[in-house]
Design an enzyme around this catalytic site. Structure first.
Site, mmCIF file in Angstrom:
data_model
loop_
_atom_site.group_PDB
_atom_site.id
_atom_site.type_symbol
_atom_site.label_atom_id
_atom_site.label_comp_id
_atom_site.label_asym_id
_atom_site.label_seq_id
_atom_site.Cartn_x
_atom_site.Cartn_y
_atom_site.Cartn_z
ATOM 1 N N HIS A 122 0.819 -1.221 0.000
ATOM 2 C CA HIS A 122 0.000 0.000 0.000
ATOM 3 C C HIS A 122 0.847 1.265 0.000
ATOM 4 C CE1 HIS A 122 0.178 0.811 4.432
ATOM 5 N NE2 HIS A 122 0.109 -0.490 4.578
ATOM 6 N N ASP A 134 6.117 0.377 6.602
ATOM 7 C CA ASP A 134 4.662 0.154 6.458
ATOM 8 C C ASP A 134 4.035 1.292 5.659
ATOM 9 O OD1 ASP A 134 2.033 -0.582 6.714
ATOM 10 O OD2 ASP A 134 1.857 0.056 8.800
ATOM 11 N N GLU A 168 -5.099 1.813 2.564
ATOM 12 C CA GLU A 168 -5.116 0.592 3.374
ATOM 13 C C GLU A 168 -5.303 0.928 4.843
ATOM 14 O OE1 GLU A 168 -3.644 -2.669 5.888
ATOM 15 O OE2 GLU A 168 -2.861 -0.653 5.772
ATOM 16 N N GLU A 169 -4.662 2.025 5.270
ATOM 17 C CA GLU A 169 -4.626 2.330 6.703
ATOM 18 C C GLU A 169 -5.958 2.814 7.248
ATOM 19 O OE1 GLU A 169 -2.313 1.484 8.504
ATOM 20 O OE2 GLU A 169 -0.368 1.646 7.512
ATOM 21 N N ASP A 196 3.107 -6.624 3.252
ATOM 22 C CA ASP A 196 2.719 -5.536 4.168
ATOM 23 C C ASP A 196 3.065 -5.922 5.599
ATOM 24 O OD1 ASP A 196 1.733 -3.234 5.243
ATOM 25 O OD2 ASP A 196 -0.382 -3.811 5.073
ATOM 26 N N HIS A 266 3.786 2.485 12.743
ATOM 27 C CA HIS A 266 2.910 3.639 12.981
ATOM 28 C C HIS A 266 3.520 4.656 13.945
ATOM 29 C CE1 HIS A 266 -1.051 1.491 11.577
ATOM 30 N NE2 HIS A 266 -0.054 1.391 10.716
HETATM 31 ZN ZN LIG Z 1 0.570 -1.642 6.232
#
Ligand SMILES: [Zn+2]
Length: 299
Positions: A122, A134, A168-169, A196, A266
Protein backbone atom coordinates in the site's frame (compact mmCIF):
# COMPACT_ATOMS: atom_id res chain seq x y z
CA UNK A 1 1.70 -6.47 23.58
CA UNK A 2 2.28 -9.92 24.96
CA UNK A 3 6.06 -10.55 24.60
CA UNK A 4 5.69 -14.33 24.92
CA UNK A 5 4.31 -14.59 21.38
CA UNK A 6 7.18 -15.26 18.98
CA UNK A 7 4.95 -14.11 16.12
CA UNK A 8 4.53 -10.43 17.01
CA UNK A 9 1.52 -10.01 14.71
CA UNK A 10 -0.39 -12.33 17.04
CA UNK A 11 0.40 -10.03 19.97
CA UNK A 12 -0.63 -7.00 17.90
CA UNK A 13 -3.87 -8.69 16.87
CA UNK A 14 -4.70 -9.53 20.46
CA UNK A 15 -3.88 -6.11 21.97
CA UNK A 16 -5.14 -3.98 19.09
CA UNK A 17 -8.68 -3.99 20.45
CA UNK A 18 -7.68 -1.62 23.29
CA UNK A 19 -6.75 1.08 20.78
CA UNK A 20 -9.41 0.39 18.14
CA UNK A 21 -12.40 -0.16 20.44
CA UNK A 22 -11.23 1.13 23.86
CA UNK A 23 -12.14 4.81 23.42
CA UNK A 24 -15.72 4.03 22.35
CA UNK A 25 -16.08 1.59 25.26
CA UNK A 26 -14.68 4.15 27.73
CA UNK A 27 -17.07 6.83 26.41
CA UNK A 28 -19.96 4.47 27.14
CA UNK A 29 -18.95 4.54 30.81
CA UNK A 30 -18.55 8.32 30.92
CA UNK A 31 -14.82 8.78 30.26
CA UNK A 32 -13.80 12.25 29.06
CA UNK A 33 -10.69 11.11 27.20
CA UNK A 34 -8.51 8.06 26.74
CA UNK A 35 -4.76 7.46 26.80
CA UNK A 36 -3.72 4.18 25.18
CA UNK A 37 -0.36 2.48 25.67
CA UNK A 38 1.32 2.32 22.26
CA UNK A 39 1.15 -1.06 20.54
CA UNK A 40 4.90 -1.52 20.34
CA UNK A 41 7.34 -4.36 21.05
CA UNK A 42 10.02 -2.09 22.47
CA UNK A 43 10.36 0.62 25.09
CA UNK A 44 10.79 4.04 23.48
CA UNK A 45 9.56 7.62 23.69
CA UNK A 46 7.51 7.62 20.48
CA UNK A 47 3.72 7.25 20.33
CA UNK A 48 2.60 4.51 17.92
CA UNK A 49 -0.84 5.38 16.56
CA UNK A 50 -3.48 3.71 14.41
CA UNK A 51 -7.15 3.18 13.70
CA UNK A 52 -9.68 4.02 16.39
CA UNK A 53 -13.32 3.17 15.79
CA UNK A 54 -16.02 5.20 17.50
CA UNK A 55 -19.57 4.21 18.19
CA UNK A 56 -22.28 6.65 17.10
CA UNK A 57 -24.23 6.03 20.32
CA UNK A 58 -21.56 7.68 22.50
CA UNK A 59 -19.48 10.88 22.33
CA UNK A 60 -16.32 10.77 20.21
CA UNK A 61 -13.99 11.49 23.12
CA UNK A 62 -10.32 12.44 22.52
CA UNK A 63 -8.05 9.40 22.33
CA UNK A 64 -4.25 9.60 22.26
CA UNK A 65 -1.46 7.05 22.18
CA UNK A 66 1.34 7.51 24.70
CA UNK A 67 4.82 6.01 24.36
CA UNK A 68 5.63 2.72 26.03
CA UNK A 69 8.14 4.48 28.34
CA UNK A 70 5.43 6.93 29.44
CA UNK A 71 2.94 4.10 29.87
CA UNK A 72 5.43 2.23 32.11
CA UNK A 73 5.90 5.35 34.22
CA UNK A 74 2.17 5.96 34.48
CA UNK A 75 1.49 2.35 35.37
CA UNK A 76 4.12 2.55 38.14
CA UNK A 77 2.52 5.68 39.55
CA UNK A 78 -0.93 4.13 39.56
CA UNK A 79 0.36 0.93 41.21
CA UNK A 80 1.75 3.13 44.02
CA UNK A 81 -1.68 4.71 44.37
CA UNK A 82 -0.15 8.07 43.47
CA UNK A 83 -2.55 10.82 42.45
CA UNK A 84 -1.73 11.57 38.82
CA UNK A 85 -3.31 14.33 36.82
CA UNK A 86 -3.04 14.67 33.06
CA UNK A 87 -3.80 17.29 30.45
CA UNK A 88 -4.70 16.41 26.88
CA UNK A 89 -4.67 18.94 24.07
CA UNK A 90 -5.71 17.23 20.87
CA UNK A 91 -5.77 19.18 17.62
CA UNK A 92 -6.59 16.19 15.39
CA UNK A 93 -9.55 16.49 13.11
CA UNK A 94 -11.23 14.30 10.50
CA UNK A 95 -11.05 15.98 7.10
CA UNK A 96 -13.50 15.31 4.28
CA UNK A 97 -12.67 12.68 1.66
CA UNK A 98 -10.60 13.65 -1.38
CA UNK A 99 -10.14 11.66 -4.60
CA UNK A 100 -7.07 9.42 -4.64
CA UNK A 101 -5.91 6.50 -6.72
CA UNK A 102 -4.31 3.08 -6.78
CA UNK A 103 -1.13 3.02 -8.89
CA UNK A 104 -0.84 0.03 -11.22
CA UNK A 105 1.98 -1.25 -13.45
CA UNK A 106 1.48 -4.30 -15.64
CA UNK A 107 3.39 -6.75 -17.81
CA UNK A 108 0.91 -8.23 -20.27
CA UNK A 109 0.84 -12.01 -20.39
CA UNK A 110 2.03 -13.71 -23.58
CA UNK A 111 -0.43 -16.64 -23.44
CA UNK A 112 -3.17 -15.69 -20.99
CA UNK A 113 -3.26 -11.87 -20.95
CA UNK A 114 -6.72 -11.91 -19.37
CA UNK A 115 -5.58 -13.98 -16.40
CA UNK A 116 -4.09 -11.76 -13.73
CA UNK A 117 -1.47 -12.23 -11.06
CA UNK A 118 -1.38 -9.28 -8.64
CA UNK A 119 1.54 -8.39 -6.40
CA UNK A 120 1.04 -5.42 -4.12
CA UNK A 121 1.57 -3.25 -1.10
CA UNK A 122 0.00 0.00 0.00
CA UNK A 123 1.03 3.51 -0.94
CA UNK A 124 -0.53 5.36 2.01
CA UNK A 125 0.95 5.42 5.50
CA UNK A 126 -0.03 6.41 8.98
CA UNK A 127 0.19 10.18 9.14
CA UNK A 128 2.95 10.79 11.70
CA UNK A 129 5.43 8.55 9.92
CA UNK A 130 7.20 8.25 6.57
CA UNK A 131 5.84 4.72 6.46
CA UNK A 132 9.05 3.30 5.02
CA UNK A 133 8.47 -0.19 6.43
CA UNK A 134 4.66 0.15 6.46
CA UNK A 135 4.35 0.00 3.59
CA UNK A 136 6.93 1.69 1.39
CA UNK A 137 8.81 -1.60 1.56
CA UNK A 138 5.92 -3.62 0.12
CA UNK A 139 5.31 -1.03 -2.61
CA UNK A 140 8.91 -1.04 -3.87
CA UNK A 141 9.18 -4.83 -3.55
CA UNK A 142 6.13 -5.16 -5.80
CA UNK A 143 7.70 -2.88 -8.40
CA UNK A 144 10.93 -4.86 -8.03
CA UNK A 145 9.13 -8.10 -8.92
CA UNK A 146 8.28 -6.66 -12.35
CA UNK A 147 11.78 -5.20 -12.77
CA UNK A 148 13.43 -8.55 -11.93
CA UNK A 149 11.28 -10.42 -14.47
CA UNK A 150 12.12 -7.85 -17.15
CA UNK A 151 15.83 -7.78 -16.26
CA UNK A 152 15.99 -11.57 -16.65
CA UNK A 153 14.27 -11.37 -20.01
CA UNK A 154 11.34 -13.48 -18.80
CA UNK A 155 8.02 -13.13 -20.57
CA UNK A 156 5.29 -14.28 -18.21
CA UNK A 157 2.36 -16.27 -19.58
CA UNK A 158 -0.15 -14.42 -17.39
CA UNK A 159 -0.49 -10.68 -16.92
CA UNK A 160 1.42 -9.58 -13.84
CA UNK A 161 0.43 -6.41 -12.08
CA UNK A 162 2.29 -4.49 -9.39
CA UNK A 163 -0.36 -2.57 -7.48
CA UNK A 164 0.23 0.18 -4.94
CA UNK A 165 -3.06 0.22 -3.12
CA UNK A 166 -4.43 3.46 -1.68
CA UNK A 167 -6.18 3.84 1.70
CA UNK A 168 -5.12 0.59 3.37
CA UNK A 169 -4.63 2.33 6.70
CA UNK A 170 -7.97 4.02 6.90
CA UNK A 171 -10.63 1.82 5.38
CA UNK A 172 -9.13 -0.22 2.55
CA UNK A 173 -11.06 1.49 -0.19
CA UNK A 174 -8.24 1.05 -2.71
CA UNK A 175 -8.58 -2.71 -2.30
CA UNK A 176 -12.37 -2.48 -2.58
CA UNK A 177 -12.09 -0.42 -5.76
CA UNK A 178 -9.59 -2.84 -7.30
CA UNK A 179 -12.04 -5.69 -6.70
CA UNK A 180 -14.95 -3.62 -8.01
CA UNK A 181 -13.13 -2.90 -11.28
CA UNK A 182 -12.01 -6.54 -11.58
CA UNK A 183 -15.64 -7.64 -11.24
CA UNK A 184 -16.91 -5.00 -13.68
CA UNK A 185 -14.34 -6.05 -16.30
CA UNK A 186 -14.92 -9.75 -15.60
CA UNK A 187 -11.19 -10.23 -15.01
CA UNK A 188 -9.91 -13.64 -14.00
CA UNK A 189 -7.59 -13.31 -11.01
CA UNK A 190 -5.57 -16.45 -10.35
CA UNK A 191 -3.15 -15.25 -7.66
CA UNK A 192 -2.58 -12.30 -5.34
CA UNK A 193 0.61 -11.76 -3.32
CA UNK A 194 0.99 -9.02 -0.73
CA UNK A 195 3.92 -7.57 1.18
CA UNK A 196 2.72 -5.54 4.17
CA UNK A 197 4.67 -6.87 7.12
CA UNK A 198 7.85 -4.83 6.64
CA UNK A 199 10.92 -5.19 4.48
CA UNK A 200 12.77 -7.41 6.95
CA UNK A 201 14.59 -10.69 6.23
CA UNK A 202 12.07 -12.99 4.53
CA UNK A 203 11.18 -16.20 6.41
CA UNK A 204 8.34 -17.57 4.32
CA UNK A 205 4.94 -16.97 2.83
CA UNK A 206 1.54 -17.22 4.49
CA UNK A 207 -0.67 -19.23 2.13
CA UNK A 208 -4.37 -18.40 1.99
CA UNK A 209 -5.58 -20.96 -0.55
CA UNK A 210 -6.98 -24.49 -0.78
CA UNK A 211 -5.05 -27.45 0.65
CA UNK A 212 -4.09 -28.81 -2.79
CA UNK A 213 -2.69 -25.43 -3.82
CA UNK A 214 -0.77 -25.17 -0.52
CA UNK A 215 0.70 -28.61 -1.24
CA UNK A 216 1.80 -27.39 -4.68
CA UNK A 217 3.60 -24.36 -3.21
CA UNK A 218 5.19 -26.61 -0.59
CA UNK A 219 6.51 -28.85 -3.37
CA UNK A 220 8.77 -25.90 -4.32
CA UNK A 221 10.24 -25.60 -0.83
CA UNK A 222 13.74 -26.70 -1.84
CA UNK A 223 13.91 -23.79 -4.28
CA UNK A 224 13.34 -21.29 -1.44
CA UNK A 225 15.27 -23.09 1.28
CA UNK A 226 18.73 -21.72 0.43
CA UNK A 227 17.36 -18.18 0.75
CA UNK A 228 16.20 -18.83 4.34
CA UNK A 229 12.57 -18.87 3.20
CA UNK A 230 11.33 -22.03 4.89
CA UNK A 231 7.92 -21.24 6.35
CA UNK A 232 5.40 -22.18 3.64
CA UNK A 233 2.27 -22.79 5.68
CA UNK A 234 -1.40 -21.88 5.69
CA UNK A 235 -1.70 -18.30 6.88
CA UNK A 236 -2.81 -14.77 6.12
CA UNK A 237 -2.11 -12.83 2.94
CA UNK A 238 -2.98 -9.18 3.49
CA UNK A 239 -5.90 -6.79 3.55
CA UNK A 240 -5.25 -5.37 0.07
CA UNK A 241 -5.23 -8.60 -1.94
CA UNK A 242 -7.68 -10.21 0.53
CA UNK A 243 -10.87 -9.15 -1.33
CA UNK A 244 -9.66 -10.99 -4.48
CA UNK A 245 -10.61 -14.21 -2.70
CA UNK A 246 -14.23 -13.37 -3.54
CA UNK A 247 -13.47 -13.89 -7.23
CA UNK A 248 -11.49 -17.06 -6.72
CA UNK A 249 -7.87 -15.88 -6.44
CA UNK A 250 -5.41 -17.93 -4.42
CA UNK A 251 -3.61 -15.59 -2.01
CA UNK A 252 -0.28 -15.32 -0.23
CA UNK A 253 1.56 -12.84 1.96
CA UNK A 254 5.30 -12.38 2.44
CA UNK A 255 6.26 -13.29 6.03
CA UNK A 256 9.40 -11.41 7.02
CA UNK A 257 11.06 -11.75 10.40
CA UNK A 258 8.61 -9.90 12.65
CA UNK A 259 10.76 -9.12 15.72
CA UNK A 260 11.51 -5.48 14.88
CA UNK A 261 8.39 -4.49 12.94
CA UNK A 262 6.47 -3.23 15.96
CA UNK A 263 9.47 -1.19 17.14
CA UNK A 264 8.64 1.13 14.24
CA UNK A 265 5.04 0.48 13.30
CA UNK A 266 2.91 3.64 12.98
CA UNK A 267 5.55 5.72 14.77
CA UNK A 268 7.78 8.60 13.68
CA UNK A 269 10.69 6.13 13.70
CA UNK A 270 9.37 4.31 10.59
CA UNK A 271 11.80 6.09 8.29
CA UNK A 272 13.76 5.25 5.12
CA UNK A 273 16.96 4.86 7.18
CA UNK A 274 15.33 2.05 9.18
CA UNK A 275 15.06 -0.17 6.08
CA UNK A 276 17.91 -2.54 5.21
CA UNK A 277 18.41 -2.56 1.43
CA UNK A 278 19.76 -6.10 1.57
CA UNK A 279 16.85 -7.50 3.58
CA UNK A 280 14.38 -5.62 1.37
CA UNK A 281 15.90 -7.03 -1.82
CA UNK A 282 16.00 -10.55 -0.41
CA UNK A 283 12.26 -10.33 0.19
CA UNK A 284 11.65 -8.95 -3.30
CA UNK A 285 13.60 -11.69 -5.14
CA UNK A 286 11.74 -14.39 -3.23
CA UNK A 287 8.45 -12.72 -4.15
CA UNK A 288 9.61 -12.66 -7.77
CA UNK A 289 10.49 -16.36 -7.52
CA UNK A 290 7.04 -17.27 -6.20
CA UNK A 291 5.34 -15.22 -8.91
CA UNK A 292 7.56 -16.86 -11.55
CA UNK A 293 6.68 -20.37 -10.30
CA UNK A 294 2.95 -19.66 -10.14
CA UNK A 295 3.04 -18.13 -13.62
CA UNK A 296 5.02 -21.04 -15.09
CA UNK A 297 3.49 -24.07 -13.34
CA UNK A 298 0.14 -22.78 -12.08
CA UNK A 299 -1.44 -23.65 -8.76
ZN1 LIG B 1 0.57 -1.64 6.23
Amino acid sequence: MNPTYIRTFMAYGESGVYRTRGPARAAKYGALAVMVRSLASNLDDFPHTGVTIYNDSFPKIPAVAISTNDAEWLSGQLKNNSVVSGYIRNTSTMLPDEPSFNVVGEIRGTQFPNEIITVGGHIDSWDLAEGAQDDGAGAVQSIEVLRVLKALGLKPKHSIRAVMFMNEENGGRGAEKYLEIAKAKNEKHIFGLESDAGGFTPRGFGLDMSADKIAKVQSWKNLFHDYGVCDLEAGGSGSDVGPLKQIGAALAGLSPDSQRYFDLHHAATDTFEAVSKRELELGAVNMAALIYLVDKYGL
